[in-house]
Design a protein around this motif. Structure first.
Motif, PDB file in Angstrom:
ATOM      1  N   ASN A 118      14.799 -57.723  32.590  1.00 49.99           N
ATOM      2  CA  ASN A 118      13.577 -56.924  32.555  1.00 49.99           C
ATOM      3  C   ASN A 118      12.787 -57.186  31.285  1.00 49.99           C
ATOM      4  OD1 ASN A 118      13.161 -54.869  34.888  1.00 49.99           O
ATOM      5  ND2 ASN A 118      15.376 -54.892  34.546  1.00 49.99           N
ATOM      6  N   GLN A 119      13.499 -57.428  30.202  1.00 51.66           N
ATOM      7  CA  GLN A 119      12.804 -57.775  28.956  1.00 51.66           C
ATOM      8  C   GLN A 119      11.965 -59.037  29.138  1.00 51.66           C
ATOM      9  OE1 GLN A 119      15.401 -58.776  25.625  1.00 51.66           O
ATOM     10  NE2 GLN A 119      14.033 -57.694  24.230  1.00 51.66           N
ATOM     11  N   ALA A 120      12.445 -59.961  29.956  1.00 51.62           N
ATOM     12  CA  ALA A 120      11.744 -61.224  30.173  1.00 51.62           C
ATOM     13  C   ALA A 120      10.508 -61.075  31.035  1.00 51.62           C
ATOM     14  CB  ALA A 120      12.696 -62.244  30.809  1.00 51.62           C
ATOM     15  N   ILE A 121      10.476 -60.074  31.920  1.00 51.11           N
ATOM     16  CA  ILE A 121       9.363 -59.992  32.878  1.00 51.11           C
ATOM     17  C   ILE A 121       8.315 -58.942  32.540  1.00 51.11           C
ATOM     18  CG2 ILE A 121      10.768 -60.882  34.756  1.00 51.11           C
ATOM     19  CD1 ILE A 121      10.984 -58.026  35.836  1.00 51.11           C
ATOM     20  N   SER A 141      14.823 -49.472  24.613  1.00 52.15           N
ATOM     21  CA  SER A 141      13.899 -50.430  24.003  1.00 52.15           C
ATOM     22  C   SER A 141      12.832 -50.908  24.981  1.00 52.15           C
ATOM     23  CB  SER A 141      14.681 -51.640  23.483  1.00 52.15           C
ATOM     24  OG  SER A 141      15.319 -52.331  24.546  1.00 52.15           O
ATOM     25  N   LEU A 142      13.078 -50.756  26.284  1.00 53.69           N
ATOM     26  CA  LEU A 142      12.113 -51.187  27.297  1.00 53.69           C
ATOM     27  C   LEU A 142      11.226 -50.038  27.770  1.00 53.69           C
ATOM     28  CD1 LEU A 142      14.351 -53.561  29.466  1.00 53.69           C
ATOM     29  CD2 LEU A 142      12.835 -54.141  27.558  1.00 53.69           C
ATOM     30  N   ARG A 143      11.439 -48.865  27.226  1.00 52.71           N
ATOM     31  CA  ARG A 143      10.659 -47.699  27.656  1.00 52.71           C
ATOM     32  C   ARG A 143       9.526 -47.454  26.674  1.00 52.71           C
ATOM     33  NH1 ARG A 143      14.511 -43.991  31.261  1.00 52.71           N
ATOM     34  NH2 ARG A 143      15.531 -45.753  32.277  1.00 52.71           N
ATOM     35  N   LYS A 144       8.572 -48.373  26.748  1.00 50.39           N
ATOM     36  CA  LYS A 144       7.421 -48.313  25.856  1.00 50.39           C
ATOM     37  C   LYS A 144       6.183 -47.911  26.642  1.00 50.39           C
ATOM     38  CE  LYS A 144       9.533 -51.774  22.846  1.00 50.39           C
ATOM     39  NZ  LYS A 144       9.439 -53.120  22.218  1.00 50.39           N
ATOM     40  N   SER A 145       5.056 -47.916  25.984  1.00 43.83           N
ATOM     41  CA  SER A 145       3.829 -47.384  26.580  1.00 43.83           C
ATOM     42  C   SER A 145       3.168 -48.385  27.513  1.00 43.83           C
ATOM     43  CB  SER A 145       2.863 -46.943  25.478  1.00 43.83           C
ATOM     44  OG  SER A 145       3.426 -45.919  24.700  1.00 43.83           O
ATOM     45  N   SER A 146       3.870 -48.767  28.576  1.00 43.81           N
ATOM     46  CA  SER A 146       3.296 -49.655  29.587  1.00 43.81           C
ATOM     47  C   SER A 146       2.621 -48.838  30.677  1.00 43.81           C
ATOM     48  CB  SER A 146       4.384 -50.536  30.204  1.00 43.81           C
ATOM     49  OG  SER A 146       3.873 -51.241  31.312  1.00 43.81           O
ATOM     50  N   ARG A 147       1.413 -49.239  31.034  1.00 45.61           N
ATOM     51  CA  ARG A 147       0.683 -48.530  32.083  1.00 45.61           C
ATOM     52  C   ARG A 147       1.197 -48.887  33.463  1.00 45.61           C
ATOM     53  NH1 ARG A 147      -3.836 -51.805  34.174  1.00 45.61           N
ATOM     54  NH2 ARG A 147      -3.541 -53.943  33.440  1.00 45.61           N
ATOM     55  N   ASN A 148       2.015 -49.945  33.574  1.00 47.55           N
ATOM     56  CA  ASN A 148       2.425 -50.453  34.878  1.00 47.55           C
ATOM     57  C   ASN A 148       3.850 -50.087  35.283  1.00 47.55           C
ATOM     58  OD1 ASN A 148       0.049 -52.159  35.603  1.00 47.55           O
ATOM     59  ND2 ASN A 148       0.585 -53.204  33.714  1.00 47.55           N
ATOM     60  N   VAL A 149       4.694 -49.703  34.329  1.00 47.61           N
ATOM     61  CA  VAL A 149       6.115 -49.527  34.609  1.00 47.61           C
ATOM     62  C   VAL A 149       6.449 -48.044  34.795  1.00 47.61           C
ATOM     63  CG1 VAL A 149       8.460 -49.992  33.831  1.00 47.61           C
ATOM     64  CG2 VAL A 149       6.619 -51.590  33.258  1.00 47.61           C
ATOM     65  N   PHE A 150       7.099 -47.757  35.928  1.00 48.26           N
ATOM     66  CA  PHE A 150       7.494 -46.389  36.261  1.00 48.26           C
ATOM     67  C   PHE A 150       9.018 -46.350  36.424  1.00 48.26           C
ATOM     68  CE2 PHE A 150       3.091 -46.742  37.260  1.00 48.26           C
ATOM     69  CZ  PHE A 150       2.544 -45.504  36.935  1.00 48.26           C
ATOM     70  N   HIS A 151       9.691 -45.987  35.314  1.00 58.22           N
ATOM     71  CA  HIS A 151      11.143 -45.867  35.346  1.00 58.22           C
ATOM     72  C   HIS A 151      11.517 -44.658  36.200  1.00 58.22           C
ATOM     73  CE1 HIS A 151      11.672 -48.757  32.013  1.00 58.22           C
ATOM     74  NE2 HIS A 151      10.543 -48.243  31.564  1.00 58.22           N
TER      75      HIS A 151
END
Length: 384
Positions: A118-121, A141-151
């Protein structure tokens, strides 16, 4: 399970991909959708040491897709799942996603497995503007302020904290940690180190296990030398199986704990009775606990495809697809990626039947904080 990999892009196509501004302009177009179909992409491990997780993810997603399509799809659109193997190799994950996007047959991404993968994509998806629901990773570390990702799932930080709190409550003052020697394992080690310091638990042992297990003998020897009363497993996949077997053989009665991704369904079958007593975190309800409405829905969808084995990962993948379907329904028939993002972000306290999804209005978007603890019996199921 083997799947034919995507063909290598022609050199001319590679040149286009490398051109400045390509991803921002060409990839930002609304692709992967028509009046009759909607494309969902997923890259996961269908071969190699982590194939068991990919197998579970595939089963859960396919059961949910079949259920949605059997009811007429979403506003008449049939969901089409494109699932491709990356063998848990981050570069292959990135190459797979690039190809999905360049071919224009994917509207949204769903449930790719692995922290380094996931870090790569994530940078690719941010540039392309493609919504992504339910990464199968809890890495903070992957839970940053991305407008596209919905964990959807809770974080590994939450899982580790819950585990360590339980160990402290048992009166343990020292614990050993065995971690996978990659980004996933090292991040869990950091989480464990912080949580143990908070609970005044001494780290008696911190030893790295190679992702191919080649140093398993050395790891077991170090555990034997220190003999901690409990071991926290920050590992995953087939290497967890051999590690657990070795610890059980060398140290009968040792307390072993792990996270939600320590073992897949196939791994549990491989372990058999050796899984007895292993305590792990759960980020979704017990997949065999049919008194929960969501679990009954999942089991029904699995049985409709003649699948009788219920696992935590296939349930998680089923849930992720259901969350995506809810977002698509809320976005309306005149669908765009921007509308889907807004629709997903609007989900508040949505009870799926014993499991609640609640996204805040601002990223990072994390739908669930659910973390529970379970102990396996000798059959690979959680004890009641």
């Amino acid at each position: 399970m083997q799947r034919r990999p995507f063909v290598t892009l022609a050199s001319s196509a590679a040149a286009v991909l490398a051109a400045p501004g390509f991803m921002r302009n060409a990839w930002a177009q609304e692709s992967g959708i028509s009046g009759k179909t909607l494309g969902i992409g997923c890259s996961t491990a269908l071969s190699g040491h982590f194939a068991g997780f990919g197998h579970d993810i595939r089963l859960g997603m396919e059961a949910a897709v079949a259920h949605v399509n059997g009811r007429g799809g979403i506003f008449g659109r049939t969901l089409q799942l494109s699932l491709v193997d990356d063998a848990y190799v981050p570069q292959r994950t990135a190459d797979n996603v690039k190809q999905m996007i360049s071919q224009g047959n994917v509207f949204v991404l769903l449930s790719c497995f692995g922290t380094p993968n996931n870090q790569a994509i994530l940078p690719l998806l941010e540039e392309a503007g493609i919504p992504y629901v339910g990464p199968i990773t809890g890495a903070s570390s992957l839970r940053k302020s991305s407008r596209n990702v919905f964990h959807v799932r809770a974080s590994y930080t939450d899982e580790i904290r819950r585990l360590v709190q339980r160990l402290a409550g048992m009166g343990l003052t020292g614990v050993g940690v065995v971690f996978l020697d990659n980004g996933f394992g090292r991040e869990l080690l950091e989480d464990a180190t912080r949580a143990m310091a908070e609970q005044q638990i001494k780290p008696l042992l911190q030893v790295a296990l190679a992702i191919d297990g080649k140093n398993l003998g050395e790891v077991l020897a170090k555990v034997s030398e220190v003999r901690p009363p409990a071991v926290l497993l920050a590992t995953s996949g087939l290497e967890s199986v051999e590690l657990i077997r070795g610890l059980k053989k060398n140290h009968p009665g040792i307390l072993m704990t792990g996270t939600s991704v320590t073992l897949s369904g196939d791994d549990l079958k491989e372990l058999g009775s050796a899984s007895s007593g292993l305590a792990v975190t759960m980020v979704v309800p017990d997949s065999n606990l049919a008194k929960i409405a969501l679990v009954r829905d999942y089991q029904s969808a699995m049985r409709a495809r003649n699948e009788q084995m219920f696992t935590q990962r296939s349930l998680e993948a089923y849930i992720n697809l259901r969350v995506l379907a809810e977002g698509l329904e809320r976005a309306g028939a005149d669908l765009t990626r921007a509308k889907l993002r807004s629709a997903l972000a609007s989900i508040r306290n949505w009870d799926m039947g014993g499991f609640v999804i609640d996204y805040a209005s601002q990223p990072p978007y994390v739908g669930s904080r659910f973390v529970d603890l379970g102990v396996f019996g000798g059959t690979g199921r959680f004890l009641a």
